[in-house]
Design a protein around this motif. Sequence first.
Motif, PDB file in Angstrom:
ATOM      1  N   ALA A   1     -35.067  68.359   9.477  1.00 51.85           N
ATOM      2  CA  ALA A   1     -34.335  67.590  10.376  1.00 51.85           C
ATOM      3  C   ALA A   1     -34.681  66.264  10.651  1.00 51.85           C
ATOM      4  O   ALA A   1     -34.042  65.147  10.740  1.00 51.85           O
ATOM      5  CB  ALA A   1     -34.437  68.231  11.635  1.00 51.85           C
ATOM      6  N   TYR A   2     -36.161  65.941  10.401  1.00 49.90           N
ATOM      7  CA  TYR A   2     -36.743  64.603  10.301  1.00 49.90           C
ATOM      8  C   TYR A   2     -36.900  63.895   9.191  1.00 49.90           C
ATOM      9  O   TYR A   2     -37.701  63.152   8.877  1.00 49.90           O
ATOM     10  CB  TYR A   2     -37.860  64.656  11.164  1.00 49.90           C
TER      11      TYR A   2
ATOM     12  N   PRO B   1     -32.418  67.764  19.324  1.00 48.15           N
ATOM     13  CA  PRO B   1     -31.489  66.763  19.677  1.00 48.15           C
ATOM     14  C   PRO B   1     -30.372  66.797  18.892  1.00 48.15           C
ATOM     15  O   PRO B   1     -30.380  67.025  17.622  1.00 48.15           O
ATOM     16  CB  PRO B   1     -32.288  65.496  19.567  1.00 48.15           C
ATOM     17  N   LYS B   2     -29.004  66.527  19.366  1.00 45.85           N
ATOM     18  CA  LYS B   2     -27.956  66.463  18.859  1.00 45.85           C
ATOM     19  C   LYS B   2     -27.883  65.871  17.456  1.00 45.85           C
ATOM     20  O   LYS B   2     -27.175  66.284  16.506  1.00 45.85           O
ATOM     21  CB  LYS B   2     -26.701  66.137  19.884  1.00 45.85           C
ATOM     22  N   HIS B   3     -28.337  64.691  17.533  1.00 46.89           N
ATOM     23  CA  HIS B   3     -27.987  63.835  16.304  1.00 46.89           C
ATOM     24  C   HIS B   3     -29.097  64.545  15.085  1.00 46.89           C
ATOM     25  O   HIS B   3     -29.057  63.972  13.834  1.00 46.89           O
ATOM     26  CB  HIS B   3     -28.722  62.292  16.698  1.00 46.89           C
ATOM     27  N   ARG B   4     -29.895  65.309  15.571  1.00 44.44           N
ATOM     28  CA  ARG B   4     -30.566  66.159  14.278  1.00 44.44           C
ATOM     29  C   ARG B   4     -29.942  67.350  13.816  1.00 44.44           C
ATOM     30  O   ARG B   4     -30.456  67.857  12.754  1.00 44.44           O
ATOM     31  CB  ARG B   4     -32.038  66.438  14.711  1.00 44.44           C
ATOM     32  N   LYS B   5     -28.904  67.821  14.629  1.00 48.36           N
ATOM     33  CA  LYS B   5     -28.256  69.014  13.735  1.00 48.36           C
ATOM     34  C   LYS B   5     -27.252  68.719  13.104  1.00 48.36           C
ATOM     35  O   LYS B   5     -26.250  68.975  13.021  1.00 48.36           O
ATOM     36  CB  LYS B   5     -27.485  69.655  15.192  1.00 48.36           C
ATOM     37  N   THR B   6     -27.699  68.083  11.734  1.00 44.90           N
ATOM     38  CA  THR B   6     -26.854  67.638  10.621  1.00 44.90           C
ATOM     39  C   THR B   6     -26.434  68.958   9.746  1.00 44.90           C
ATOM     40  O   THR B   6     -26.942  69.972   9.770  1.00 44.90           O
ATOM     41  CB  THR B   6     -27.724  66.854   9.785  1.00 44.90           C
ATOM     42  N   LYS B   7     -25.524  68.659   8.961  1.00 47.09           N
ATOM     43  CA  LYS B   7     -25.121  69.546   7.837  1.00 47.09           C
ATOM     44  C   LYS B   7     -26.163  70.139   7.027  1.00 47.09           C
ATOM     45  O   LYS B   7     -26.136  71.337   6.842  1.00 47.09           O
ATOM     46  CB  LYS B   7     -24.088  69.071   6.991  1.00 47.09           C
TER      47      LYS B   7
END
Length: 129
Positions: free
Chosen positions: A49-50, A75-81
Amino acid sequence: MNATTTFTREELEADIAFLLVRAGQASMLSFGDAGRFTGMSSNALVNLAYGGKQDWMPYDRSDYAACVRSYVRLPKHRKTKEVRKGLAKARAAYLAHYPEHATAASRNAARADLEAKRAAENSKKRRRR
């Protein structure tokens, strides 16, 4: 996410808050599994995620559950495809070791079989005494 990704102040603050809680939990000793969201496989998912590599996979249900809990807390912005794909890869790795856990029904049936075997073994032990 790449090196040129720009984050808002709120996203960076969410990252810091998440990582502080995670760091604090990583050093805790727990003999139960309830709520655990740290460990090698969940660390690997957070690493992904990072921007790092997912270099460790869960072995069993508790390891996979820690991955899921980590994903939920991200965090929401780390829940990527890419991270969702990593979570799916983690599930597949866990199910490779425990294919009977693929559904709740099959998992419950496997648990019932195991409990029946243990009860039968305990019954044999009592009769020998």
